[in-house]
Write a protein that holds these residues in place. Structure first.
Motif, short mmCIF file in Angstrom:
data_model
loop_
_atom_site.label_atom_id
_atom_site.label_comp_id
_atom_site.label_asym_id
_atom_site.label_seq_id
_atom_site.Cartn_x
_atom_site.Cartn_y
_atom_site.Cartn_z
N TRP A 59 9.66 11.26 4.63
CA TRP A 59 9.26 9.87 4.41
C TRP A 59 10.37 8.91 4.84
O TRP A 59 11.43 8.86 4.24
CB TRP A 59 8.91 9.68 2.94
N SER A 73 -0.62 7.87 -9.91
CA SER A 73 -1.03 7.34 -8.61
C SER A 73 0.17 7.23 -7.67
O SER A 73 1.22 6.69 -8.04
CB SER A 73 -1.66 5.96 -8.79
N MET A 75 -0.52 7.41 -3.69
CA MET A 75 -0.97 6.88 -2.41
C MET A 75 -2.41 6.39 -2.55
O MET A 75 -3.13 6.76 -3.48
CB MET A 75 -0.85 7.95 -1.32
N CYS A 78 -8.20 5.43 1.50
CA CYS A 78 -8.22 4.80 2.82
C CYS A 78 -9.64 4.82 3.36
O CYS A 78 -10.16 5.89 3.71
CB CYS A 78 -7.27 5.53 3.77
N ARG A 153 -7.62 -0.42 1.36
CA ARG A 153 -6.78 0.51 0.61
C ARG A 153 -6.85 0.16 -0.88
O ARG A 153 -6.85 -1.02 -1.24
CB ARG A 153 -5.32 0.46 1.09
N LEU A 155 -5.88 1.92 -5.09
CA LEU A 155 -5.26 2.99 -5.86
C LEU A 155 -6.16 3.57 -6.94
O LEU A 155 -5.80 4.57 -7.56
CB LEU A 155 -3.96 2.49 -6.51
N PRO A 222 4.28 3.56 -5.86
CA PRO A 222 3.16 4.01 -5.01
C PRO A 222 3.14 3.25 -3.69
O PRO A 222 3.64 2.12 -3.60
CB PRO A 222 1.93 3.67 -5.86
N THR A 223 2.57 3.86 -2.68
CA THR A 223 2.42 3.22 -1.37
C THR A 223 0.94 3.08 -1.05
O THR A 223 0.12 3.89 -1.49
CB THR A 223 3.13 4.04 -0.27
N ALA A 225 -0.22 3.47 1.87
CA ALA A 225 -0.57 4.46 2.89
C ALA A 225 -1.46 5.53 2.24
O ALA A 225 -1.55 5.61 1.01
CB ALA A 225 0.68 5.08 3.48
N ALA A 226 -2.12 6.33 3.05
CA ALA A 226 -3.07 7.31 2.53
C ALA A 226 -2.74 8.70 3.06
O ALA A 226 -2.01 8.86 4.04
CB ALA A 226 -4.50 6.93 2.91
N GLU A 227 -3.31 9.70 2.40
CA GLU A 227 -3.00 11.09 2.72
C GLU A 227 -4.14 11.98 2.23
O GLU A 227 -4.55 11.89 1.07
CB GLU A 227 -1.68 11.47 2.05
#
Length: 285
Positions: A59, A73, A75, A78, A153, A155, A222-223, A225-227
């Protein structure tokens, strides 16, 4: 990340006398595509006999030498959307005879931004981004149609559903108010990535014991961004972990044209995987 997991698998296979649990090495399938391969792998039963799952992502926003995890939480979900505005084209000098889809699209861009500021709990992070607007062919012709593509996006699932509902209402309502037709196609992507708190606390302890207290990033937020590792965590307790690599060798963020990986972070990630396995065996007896 493939190199990290392969190296961990190699070391563990060469030290089987030290490894008590059965270990499954799961290489993410098409994780950057939508739909990703995670759901298909789960449906095939890859996690049926798994008690805990851990994933590591090198990262760049995290300083090299740091390891971080969120207790809960981590990420965002998305999702993607395509908005089509069908109006009535004509000459740019006679707008009164047209229904201008580009003008209507501009109103919708502003309108859907209000979803975050006025329709959601301000304590629940969310993002609505329009990444592409397309319409028209030349300077003096009002087109029949305009197109917008973007991403949302969130959470939590509650926030996710509210975004969809309010965007749908705005697209259809704003379009209708100008005499146009607005359609939104919404593609649901990976859900929010939520770490199991027991397993994330286990990760925290392993990091502190193996690398030292100073290595653990205590305030990792938390970010958005997604995964797609989120799918695995819906099916099995586990945790997703960031291994930092930010610094001079990796100064540009992920997906930047000049992004580069700092390979010095790779041994840290390998060692973390190994220690998670070895200590899990001792923890569970």
């Amino acid at each position: 990340h493939t190199a990290v997991l392969l190296a961990a698998a190699k070391w563990l296979s060469e030290h089987r006398d030290e490894v008590k649990p059965n270990v499954l090495f799961l290489f993410q399938s098409s994780e950057e595509r939508d739909p990703s391969g995670a759901s298909a792998l789960i449906q095939q039963g890859v996690l049926d006999q798994v008690d805990a799952i851990f994933g590591i992502h090198l990262w760049q926003p995290l300083e090299k030498g740091q390891i971080g995890v969120c207790h809960g939480s981590m990420m965002a979900a998305c999702d993607e959307f395509t908005i089509t505005i069908e109006g009535k084209g004509g000459h740019g000098a006679m707008p009164q005879e047209t229904i201008d889809p580009i003008f209507i699209a501009s109103q919708i861009v502003g309108g859907i931004q209000s979803v975050v500021s006025r329709s959601l709990n301000p304590l629940q992070p969310a993002v609505v981004t329009v990444g592409k607007v397309e319409g028209g062919s030349t300077y003096n012709i009002i087109p029949n149609e305009a197109l917008m593509l973007g991403t949302t996006r969130s959470l939590t699932e509650e926030t996710r559903q509210r975004i969809y509902t309010h965007m749908q209402r705005i697209v259809e309502g704003v379009s209708a108010s100008y005499g146009a037709t607005g359609r939104m196609e919404y593609r649901w992507g990976p859900p929010p990535l939520v770490n199991d708190k027991i397993q994330s606390r286990y990760v925290e302890q392993v990091v502190k014991d193996s690398f030292g207290e100073s290595v653990y990033a205590t305030e990792l937020a938390p970010t958005m961004a997604a995964e797609d590792f989120a799918y695995y965590l819906e099916s099995c307790p586990g945790a997703f972990i960031f291994v930092g690599m930010g610094g001079e060798a990796s100064a540009y963020p992920h997906h930047h044209p000049q992004f580069d990986i700092d390979e010095d972070a790779i041994p840290i990630a390998i060692e973390l995987f190994v220690q998670l396995v070895l200590r899990y065996a001792r923890q569970t007896g």
